[in-house]
Design a protein around this motif. Structure first.
Motif, PDB file in Angstrom:
ATOM      1  N   GLY A 150       7.642   0.294  -8.241  1.00 61.11           N
ATOM      2  CA  GLY A 150       6.223   0.294  -7.792  1.00 61.11           C
ATOM      3  C   GLY A 150       5.749  -0.165  -6.763  1.00 61.11           C
ATOM      4  N   VAL A 151       6.520  -0.950  -5.775  1.00 54.59           N
ATOM      5  CA  VAL A 151       6.569  -0.455  -4.064  1.00 54.59           C
ATOM      6  C   VAL A 151       6.103   0.763  -3.452  1.00 54.59           C
ATOM      7  N   VAL A 152       7.084   1.617  -4.634  1.00 58.70           N
ATOM      8  CA  VAL A 152       7.257   2.791  -3.995  1.00 58.70           C
ATOM      9  C   VAL A 152       6.088   4.068  -4.231  1.00 58.70           C
ATOM     10  N   TYR A 153       6.170   4.156  -5.364  1.00 59.32           N
ATOM     11  CA  TYR A 153       4.884   4.544  -6.198  1.00 59.32           C
ATOM     12  C   TYR A 153       3.161   3.942  -5.629  1.00 59.32           C
ATOM     13  N   CYS A 154       3.766   2.414  -4.992  1.00 62.31           N
ATOM     14  CA  CYS A 154       2.061   2.410  -4.614  1.00 62.31           C
ATOM     15  C   CYS A 154       2.355   2.996  -2.781  1.00 62.31           C
ATOM     16  N   ALA A 157      -0.831  -3.831  -5.100  1.00 62.84           N
ATOM     17  CA  ALA A 157       0.290  -3.161  -3.902  1.00 62.84           C
ATOM     18  C   ALA A 157       0.210  -4.353  -2.892  1.00 62.84           C
ATOM     19  N   TYR A 158      -0.529  -4.620  -2.481  1.00 62.98           N
ATOM     20  CA  TYR A 158      -0.250  -5.299  -1.742  1.00 62.98           C
ATOM     21  C   TYR A 158       1.390  -6.923  -2.055  1.00 62.98           C
ATOM     22  N   ILE A 159       0.437  -7.238  -3.448  1.00 65.37           N
ATOM     23  CA  ILE A 159       0.917  -8.291  -4.061  1.00 65.37           C
ATOM     24  C   ILE A 159       2.292  -8.057  -4.489  1.00 65.37           C
ATOM     25  N   SER A 160       2.897  -6.876  -5.237  1.00 62.73           N
ATOM     26  CA  SER A 160       3.892  -6.420  -5.019  1.00 62.73           C
ATOM     27  C   SER A 160       4.922  -5.842  -3.603  1.00 62.73           C
TER      28      SER A 160
END
Length: 409
Positions: free
Chosen positions: A146-150, A282-285
């Motif tokens: 998910g972070v890479v996606y963001c 995104a920041y929370i992830s």
């Protein structure tokens, strides 16, 4: 994430803003006409700029000069109100996007994708645990993908990354920590027991939310709300007593997840921000990822290096193993993002009912796909618990709606 953010923001209108027509501002003789025309009345359009009539003294008009052609400056709203058949200016017509023209279809699409992605995630996640039972590591993969996606989405500007300062970071850290703990413990439960049983236990989350509001935040919870939670507790108890896949690891982990997500809700209320939901999640992830990595290394690191990866590759092959890790992480991020974007589009009552129906879909599909055998008492208890959650969600959402109406009045 980029797509959902774009769709969710498409419904914001700019009706009521006035501007000059492009044709008038681009006329090369505009300056000469504007300074040479006499002061006319407002109804004639003379000296009407942004809806105000200017005095001749302010324009330094030379009354000795011969009258020239008048240029009528009209707000776009007036031009748009006239149809082409009436001789209206087509340049000023406001174009309505698909999201604004068909809001019900767009909202329905959000709900459908939320349910679909959630069901697919639960199925792939459980199949992965059947041959790779390492929930701490898989939880890290969920967040990592998910972070890479963001980051990729931010790089291409869809959506544009919202800046974050130290004050907002301090507010988001407690939310992210609770999110990380709840996420890991949920996966521990998913790996230990049937998916349907974990979701039945997680139906108790409203009970923990009510208890935290009453005893931690000091908010008075009405008796009707407490009574609506009685079927939830009864149903979960019935389902737990006769659940064929029951074990204490799965049960306790799901309960810890409920507590963690309850505190996440509490801290989220304190961290209210004007930032859009896509950037907030995104920041929370990103923060939650850094929280999850150390326990994954400490708890499962040695086992993974010795035989965990080797056994998984030997069972399904390297390509299948990497593919499952990637897609389970992608579906996890997308379904959570869709849930957040859906909440922005609908009232709390609609979202609460949708969340209950989502749980019904997940439980039903997991039983069908995995062929889990459940006892009659477990099935009845699950239905009672879900019905209790529906009643609670309805009452709670109605209360919130009444509060907003009172504030508005």
């Amino acid at each position: 994430m980029a797509t959902t953010g774009a769709i969710s923001s498409a419904g914001s209108g700019i009706a009521g803003l006035l501007r000059l027509p492009r044709k008038a501002t681009r006329d090369p003789a505009f300056a000469a006409h504007a300074t040479a025309r006499p002061a006319g009345s407002v109804t004639d359009g003379g000296n009407l700029i942004w809806g105000r009539q200017l005095r001749p003294a302010l324009l330094h008009l030379d009354k000795s000069s011969p009258p020239t052609r008048r240029v009528l400056l009209r707000p776009v709203a007036a031009a748009a109100s006239s149809s082409p058949a009436e001789g209206g200016d087509s340049v000023g017509e406001t174009k309505v996007g698909f999201a604004a023209k068909y809001p019900a279809l767009v909202t329905g699409f959000f709900f459908f994708m939320w349910y679909f992605l959630n069901v697919i995630f639960n199925i792939i996640n459980k199949k992965l645990y059947n041959y790779f039972p390492y929930p701490y590591f898989v939880s890290v993969i969920h967040l990592f993908v998910g972070v890479v996606y963001c980051l990729v989405s931010w790089t291409v500007g869809l959506p544009k990354r919202a800046p974050i300062d130290s004050n907002l970071l301090k507010l988001l850290i407690p939310v992210a920590v609770c999110h990380a703990i709840g996420h890991v413990t949920s996966n521990v439960s998913f790996a230990a027991v049937a998916v349907s049983f974990t979701h039945t236990i997680k139906a108790l989350e409203p009970f923990f939310n009510a208890a935290a509001s009453q005893f931690i935040l000091g908010q008075q919870i009405p008796l009707t709300l407490w009574l609506s939670l009685a079927p939830v507790v009864l149903g979960v108890s019935m389902a737990s007593l006769t659940e064929l896949s029951f074990n204490w690891t799965g049960f306790i982990s799901a309960m810890i997840s409920n507590v963690s997500f309850t505190y996440r809700s509490i801290y989220s209320k304190k961290a209210m921000t004007d930032m859009d939901s896509t950037n907030v999640y995104a920041y929370i992830s990103i923060i939650a990822l850094f929280v999850c990595i150390p326990p994954a290394i400490l708890v499962e690191g040695p086992q993974l290096m010795q035989y965990g990866f080797k056994d998984a590759i030997a069972k399904v092959g390297l390509t299948k193993f990497i593919s499952d890790l990637f897609w389970v992480g992608m579906f996890y991020h997308l379904y959570n993002q869709l849930a957040t974007n859906t909440l922005e589009r609908v009232a709390p009552l609609t979202h609460a009912v949708g969340n209950v129906l989502k749980r019904v879909f997940v439980i039903g599909f997991s039983i069908i796909v995995f062929g889990n055998k459940i006892s009659t008492q477990t099935g009845i208890g699950t239905c009672i618990a879900i019905a209790g959650v529906a009643i609670y969600s309805y009452i709670k959402a109605k209360m919130e709606e009444e509060k907003r109406q009172m504030k508005a009045a």
